[in-house]
Design a protein around this motif. Structure first.
Motif, PDB file in Angstrom:
ATOM      1  N   ILE A 196      22.962  13.771  27.113  1.00  0.00           N
ATOM      2  CA  ILE A 196      23.677  12.985  26.089  1.00  0.00           C
ATOM      3  C   ILE A 196      23.797  11.521  26.517  1.00  0.00           C
ATOM      4  O   ILE A 196      23.462  10.625  25.738  1.00  0.00           O
ATOM      5  CB  ILE A 196      25.044  13.608  25.743  1.00  0.00           C
ATOM      6  N   SER A 205      25.613  19.195  20.129  1.00  0.00           N
ATOM      7  CA  SER A 205      25.465  17.766  20.422  1.00  0.00           C
ATOM      8  C   SER A 205      24.542  17.063  19.442  1.00  0.00           C
ATOM      9  O   SER A 205      24.839  15.959  19.010  1.00  0.00           O
ATOM     10  CB  SER A 205      24.965  17.558  21.852  1.00  0.00           C
ATOM     11  N   SER A 250      29.675  17.984  25.687  1.00  0.00           N
ATOM     12  CA  SER A 250      29.778  17.618  27.106  1.00  0.00           C
ATOM     13  C   SER A 250      30.627  18.624  27.866  1.00  0.00           C
ATOM     14  O   SER A 250      30.309  18.975  29.006  1.00  0.00           O
ATOM     15  CB  SER A 250      30.384  16.232  27.252  1.00  0.00           C
ATOM     16  N   HIS A 256      29.561   9.932  33.097  1.00  0.00           N
ATOM     17  CA  HIS A 256      29.726   9.677  31.665  1.00  0.00           C
ATOM     18  C   HIS A 256      29.948  10.989  30.899  1.00  0.00           C
ATOM     19  O   HIS A 256      30.829  11.092  30.051  1.00  0.00           O
ATOM     20  CB  HIS A 256      28.505   8.923  31.127  1.00  0.00           C
ATOM     21  N   SER A 257      29.153  12.008  31.239  1.00  0.00           N
ATOM     22  CA  SER A 257      29.320  13.317  30.616  1.00  0.00           C
ATOM     23  C   SER A 257      30.728  13.855  30.878  1.00  0.00           C
ATOM     24  O   SER A 257      31.381  14.417  30.002  1.00  0.00           O
ATOM     25  CB  SER A 257      28.302  14.327  31.166  1.00  0.00           C
ATOM     26  N   MET A 269      33.097  11.954  28.750  1.00  0.00           N
ATOM     27  CA  MET A 269      32.971  12.327  27.342  1.00  0.00           C
ATOM     28  C   MET A 269      33.607  13.670  27.032  1.00  0.00           C
ATOM     29  O   MET A 269      34.053  13.900  25.916  1.00  0.00           O
ATOM     30  CB  MET A 269      31.495  12.369  26.941  1.00  0.00           C
ATOM     31  N   SER A 270      33.630  14.554  28.034  1.00  0.00           N
ATOM     32  CA  SER A 270      34.204  15.878  27.778  1.00  0.00           C
ATOM     33  C   SER A 270      35.708  15.777  27.510  1.00  0.00           C
ATOM     34  O   SER A 270      36.316  16.725  27.038  1.00  0.00           O
ATOM     35  CB  SER A 270      33.919  16.814  28.951  1.00  0.00           C
ATOM     36  N   LYS A 329      29.528  15.365  20.324  1.00  0.00           N
ATOM     37  CA  LYS A 329      29.061  15.118  21.686  1.00  0.00           C
ATOM     38  C   LYS A 329      30.140  15.347  22.746  1.00  0.00           C
ATOM     39  O   LYS A 329      29.841  15.726  23.867  1.00  0.00           O
ATOM     40  CB  LYS A 329      28.478  13.710  21.784  1.00  0.00           C
ATOM     41  N   ILE A 343      22.878  18.081  31.824  1.00  0.00           N
ATOM     42  CA  ILE A 343      24.134  17.389  32.076  1.00  0.00           C
ATOM     43  C   ILE A 343      23.965  15.873  31.884  1.00  0.00           C
ATOM     44  O   ILE A 343      24.917  15.152  31.620  1.00  0.00           O
ATOM     45  CB  ILE A 343      24.659  17.742  33.493  1.00  0.00           C
TER      46      ILE A 343
END
Lengths: 285, 307
Positions: free
Chosen positions: A134, B268, B278, B43-44, B47-48, B274, A131
């Motif tokens: 990235i 990714s 995510s 952040h993930s 980004m999703s 990305k 998780i």
């Protein structure tokens, strides 16, 4: 196995059948564990032609080392070894230092926000590492730090597991020890460094083993962070070998032997510490 | 000043003194967690809901990634494959580990040597293990088919890792083989902590092996079993390395073996999607959370923490 003991005790049962079965099963298990390694080593010394002979030869007709030479000329083995060893070294060093400090503070000191912060440690422990991958990758890209030793170590700069594990260890040390040191005029740092830290040697050894095993085995992060062959680890380097010699198994086996060598050597030397360390990480958690 | 008052002042002073040291000593770890984990987590999440544009720019796309994900047959197949992998590895792995740990816990010679041998695969990188097993599984020349041929007296040519039905079970065997030593060590430590007197008391009551196993061994070792179970579940739900190394995307069994983390890696870092990746990792996170929650609720029924 008490049934087995009963069998042994019975006066007219000179042959302990149960015990024989027990040993047979345990031995079969051990053989299952060892045969893949043995076959890997034997194949690595065979020529490609010999490796596809039907029926197979068990021992190589001629022990050849050309596979090893070819792997060494394909992969920068020296770099892969030093990258992997340095990665493990830094991970262990950082995990031991930072986790010891934080573990001690969480177990023995009282300060506002302690539970909240320890909650963060626990939460990180439960989350899948992917998780974070990235964003961690993007941070390194922004810093222009991909393809470096720093990039390899990066996700393990601090260890949530280590912090949790050492906190449990410090919890089990008596508070009186610290009190006594304080009366003798030690400040908190001295109490930690001189009195408490030396008592956690076994736990630190266990953490080192745990950290080493997982840093060495990890594949996804090294694949992502360091795509330059010279900056890879043994694990990610092997994936390059797989791509190049898809079906030349003697070569792939030689590569696998070379990749395993450092851990096998360490394991033979510190077998007891490995096994007991792993057992300890399980009982404390 | 009374003595209690002095004690209080001293305590307060020590607390503030403690606090300074406390913050100083947790600072590196907490700072690290914020940079490496807390910020990346959000952040993930962010980004999703976005998509990568040219030059590293991001564009907010709302629920697009999620809409795409839930209508993506690859994602559902990968989810199914991952759950199947859990089913294949976790119950059998724990059963075997407990069986071997119990056997090692009886009075036998060479326990330490056996324990060390069972643990051996654990210290080897999964990438190397996958290569070795790929060779063992080879259809034409692999040791396993050769051995079966010898046993049956006929040519056995099983496509262990290119048959869509067999590939994931074959990888599951490798996963169990490589992690069983770890579980055995943990369970054996748990078994050795059970006081002998419990069994002796049961012997006096005339209990047989089976009833001792279910009434003493299992309850006493249940906290360790719970720990092993959680660890195995997490590992299986995050499976990547073995399947990645054994089953490449040109393998005919690829679609039936791609796990969620494998799909995540490809989306990714190979496709470069990305934002979508995510969303995938958050979906995996939800599944892990659900499994963990079920286990923590379920543990009340079978895990005994009091001695």
């Amino acid at each position: 196995m008490t049934t087995l003991q009963n069998t042994v005790k019975r006066p007219h049962a000179p042959v302990p059948v149960g015990k024989i079965v027990l040993y047979a099963v345990l031995l079969a298990g051990a053989v299952t564990m060892l045969v893949p390694f043995l076959w890997m080593i034997l194949t690595s010394f065979k020529s490609v032609g010999e490796s596809i002979r039907v029926p197979p030869t068990i021992l190589p007709a001629r022990w050849i080392t050309i596979n090893y030479k070819e792997v060494i000329s394909t992969l920068p083995m020296f770099n892969l070894y030093s990258n992997t060893i340095l990665l493990i070294f830094f991970r262990i060093l950082l995990a031991s230092i930072f986790s010891s400090m934080a573990g001690y503070a969480f177990a023995k000191l009282r300060f506002p926000g302690r539970n909240l912060m320890f909650g963060l440690v626990l939460a990180q422990n439960m989350l899948p590492a992917q998780i974070f991958i990235i964003p961690q990758y993007l941070m390194l890209a922004k810093m222009n730090a991909l393809n470096s030793m720093f990039a390899l170590v990066f996700p393990g700069l601090v260890s949530a597991f280590g912090t949790f594990f050492l906190r449990q260890t410090y919890m089990s040390l008596p508070d009186d020890l610290g009190e006594a040191a304080r009366i003798d005029g030690c400040n908190q740092w001295q109490t930690f460094y001189r009195i408490m830290l030396p008592l956690t040697k076994t736990a630190l050894m266990a953490l080192a083993v745990f950290t080493a095993v997982f840093a060495y085995g990890d594949l996804m992060w090294p694949l992502i962070a360091n795509t330059d062959l010279n900056k890879m680890t043994l694990a990610s380097g092997l994936s390059v070998l797989r791509g190049q010699f898809t079906t030349k198994y003697p070569l792939l086996m030689a590569g696998s032997v070379l990749a395993m060598l450092p851990m096998i050597v360490l394991y033979s030397a510190f077998q007891r510490q490995f096994v007991e360390g792993i057992a300890l990480t399980g009982t404390k958690a | 000043m009374t003595s209690t008052h002095i004690a209080q002042v001293k305590r307060a002073r020590r607390l503030s003194h403690d606090a300074g040291w406390g913050y100083l000593m947790v600072a590196p770890t907490i700072l690290g967690l914020i940079i490496l984990n807390i910020y990346p987590f959000f952040h993930s999440f962010y980004m999703s809901f976005s998509e990568t544009m040219l030059f590293g720019n991001w564009e907010w796309v709302g629920l697009d990634n999620y809409r795409k994900m839930f209508s993506d047959p690859n994602m559902w197949r990968a989810t199914g494959n991952t759950l199947y992998f859990v089913l294949l590895t976790v119950p059998l792995g724990i059963f075997l580990a407990l069986a071997f740990a119990s056997m090692l816990n009886s009075q036998i010679k060479g326990r330490d040597a056996l324990r060390a041998i069972y643990f051996l695969p654990m210290i080897v990188a999964p990438a190397a293990i996958a290569m070795v097993w790929k060779w063992l599984y080879n259809t034409e020349y692999g040791l396993i088919n050769q051995f079966l041929s010898l046993l049956i007296g006929d040519d056995v040519k099983i496509n262990w890792i290119s048959n869509p039905k067999l590939a994931l079970p074959a990888a599951a065997i490798v996963a169990i083989w490589s992690s069983i030593g770890y579980d055995i060590i943990l369970l054996l430590a748990g078994l050795q902590a059970i006081p002998r007197s419990y069994y002796e008391a049961a012997d006096i009551d005339g209990a047989n092996f089976i009833s001792k196993f279910f009434h003493i061994t299992i309850p006493m070792v249940s906290p360790t079993m719970f720990f092993v179970l959680i660890m195995r579940l997490m590992a299986a739900l995050k499976q990547f390395d073995l399947v990645y190394m054994m089953i490449t995307d040109t393998n005919p069994a690829f679609q039936q073996s791609q796990t969620l983390m494998y799909l995540f890696y490809r989306e990714s870092f190979q496709v470069g999607n990305k934002g979508y990746a995510s969303a995938l990792v958050l979906w995996t996170f939800v599944i892990i959370l659900a499994f963990t929650a079920i286990q923590f609720v379920g543990q009340k029924k079978w895990v005994h923490y009091d001695q």
